[in-house]
Design a protein around this motif. Sequence first.
Motif, short mmCIF file in Angstrom:
data_model
loop_
_atom_site.label_atom_id
_atom_site.label_comp_id
_atom_site.label_asym_id
_atom_site.label_seq_id
_atom_site.Cartn_x
_atom_site.Cartn_y
_atom_site.Cartn_z
N TYR A 17 0.62 -0.90 0.01
CA TYR A 17 0.01 -0.12 -0.46
C TYR A 17 1.06 0.96 -0.21
O TYR A 17 0.91 2.54 -0.78
CB TYR A 17 -1.06 -0.37 0.90
CG TYR A 17 -2.09 1.61 1.32
CD1 TYR A 17 -3.12 0.78 0.80
CD2 TYR A 17 -1.82 2.65 1.72
CE1 TYR A 17 -4.14 1.64 0.56
CE2 TYR A 17 -2.29 3.62 1.47
CZ TYR A 17 -3.93 3.44 1.14
OH TYR A 17 -4.20 4.45 0.87
N ALA A 18 1.72 1.26 0.86
CA ALA A 18 2.77 2.29 1.08
C ALA A 18 3.76 2.79 -0.18
O ALA A 18 3.74 3.70 -1.23
CB ALA A 18 3.80 2.66 1.90
N THR A 20 2.96 1.81 -2.89
CA THR A 20 1.81 2.57 -3.99
C THR A 20 1.54 3.50 -4.07
O THR A 20 1.30 4.58 -5.31
CB THR A 20 0.68 1.07 -4.48
OG1 THR A 20 0.87 -0.51 -4.55
CG2 THR A 20 -0.34 1.47 -5.59
N ASP A 21 1.01 4.06 -2.70
CA ASP A 21 1.11 5.18 -3.00
C ASP A 21 1.78 6.34 -2.61
O ASP A 21 2.09 7.06 -3.65
CB ASP A 21 0.53 5.65 -1.04
CG ASP A 21 -0.35 6.44 -0.97
OD1 ASP A 21 -0.94 7.29 -1.42
OD2 ASP A 21 0.82 7.36 0.72
N VAL A 24 2.84 6.52 -6.68
CA VAL A 24 1.70 7.59 -7.62
C VAL A 24 1.62 8.86 -7.06
O VAL A 24 0.99 9.68 -7.73
CB VAL A 24 0.01 7.00 -6.91
CG1 VAL A 24 -0.84 7.93 -6.82
CG2 VAL A 24 -0.59 5.56 -7.45
N SER A 25 2.23 9.36 -5.71
CA SER A 25 2.94 10.78 -5.30
C SER A 25 4.00 10.79 -6.38
O SER A 25 3.46 12.21 -6.81
CB SER A 25 3.10 10.76 -4.37
OG SER A 25 2.25 10.25 -2.97
N TRP A 52 -0.25 -2.07 -7.65
CA TRP A 52 -1.11 -1.87 -7.08
C TRP A 52 -1.46 -3.28 -7.59
O TRP A 52 -2.55 -4.21 -6.12
CB TRP A 52 -1.87 -1.00 -8.12
CG TRP A 52 -3.25 -1.46 -7.20
CD1 TRP A 52 -3.91 -0.73 -6.12
CD2 TRP A 52 -4.13 -2.13 -7.79
NE1 TRP A 52 -5.34 -1.29 -6.42
CE2 TRP A 52 -5.55 -2.10 -7.30
CE3 TRP A 52 -3.89 -2.79 -8.97
CZ2 TRP A 52 -6.65 -2.54 -7.39
CZ3 TRP A 52 -5.47 -3.96 -9.73
CH2 TRP A 52 -6.62 -3.22 -8.77
N GLU A 65 -8.98 0.91 -1.42
CA GLU A 65 -8.87 1.90 -1.18
C GLU A 65 -8.10 2.68 -2.10
O GLU A 65 -8.66 4.08 -2.11
CB GLU A 65 -8.68 1.79 0.05
CG GLU A 65 -8.21 3.43 1.10
CD GLU A 65 -7.53 3.41 2.69
OE1 GLU A 65 -6.93 4.02 2.43
OE2 GLU A 65 -8.30 2.34 3.08
N ILE A 66 -7.73 2.21 -2.64
CA ILE A 66 -6.30 3.13 -3.34
C ILE A 66 -6.60 3.12 -4.74
O ILE A 66 -6.11 3.72 -5.66
CB ILE A 66 -4.98 3.06 -3.33
CG1 ILE A 66 -3.87 4.06 -3.98
CG2 ILE A 66 -3.93 1.93 -3.63
CD1 ILE A 66 -2.82 4.15 -2.66
N ASP A 69 -7.26 6.10 -7.14
CA ASP A 69 -5.80 7.41 -7.38
C ASP A 69 -5.24 6.47 -8.79
O ASP A 69 -4.58 6.94 -9.08
CB ASP A 69 -5.07 6.94 -6.16
CG ASP A 69 -6.14 8.05 -5.24
OD1 ASP A 69 -7.17 8.80 -5.51
OD2 ASP A 69 -5.88 8.20 -4.02
#
Length: 96
Positions: A17-18, A20-21, A24-25, A52, A65-66, A69
């Motif tokens: 999750y982190a 992927t986030d 994306v950022s 992801w 959840e993500i 995005d």
Amino acid sequence: MLSPRAFLSLRQWADWYATTDLLVSAVSRRQEAAAQPAQDTVSAARNAHAAWRRLAAEDAEGAAEIAADVAAMLERLGETARSQDVLAWTGQRFDR
């Protein structure tokens, strides 16, 4: 842009999750800055999709959840097939 070596290091990190986030950022920041080379931005987006997919396999709730995005980021870059992959997974998950 992450080098292949940096991405391999991230792959060893268990928190998909982190990861992927983070990707994306990074893609969003590169787009806002019109960073060159543009292919590095596309590569980071593809890495985000791959991360992801790993997240979806290990943590369906986190992936859901993500997902919006990730799909939106991919669509902005013209990565329609990958965006559709994310949306299809989300649709299958909630159609059950």
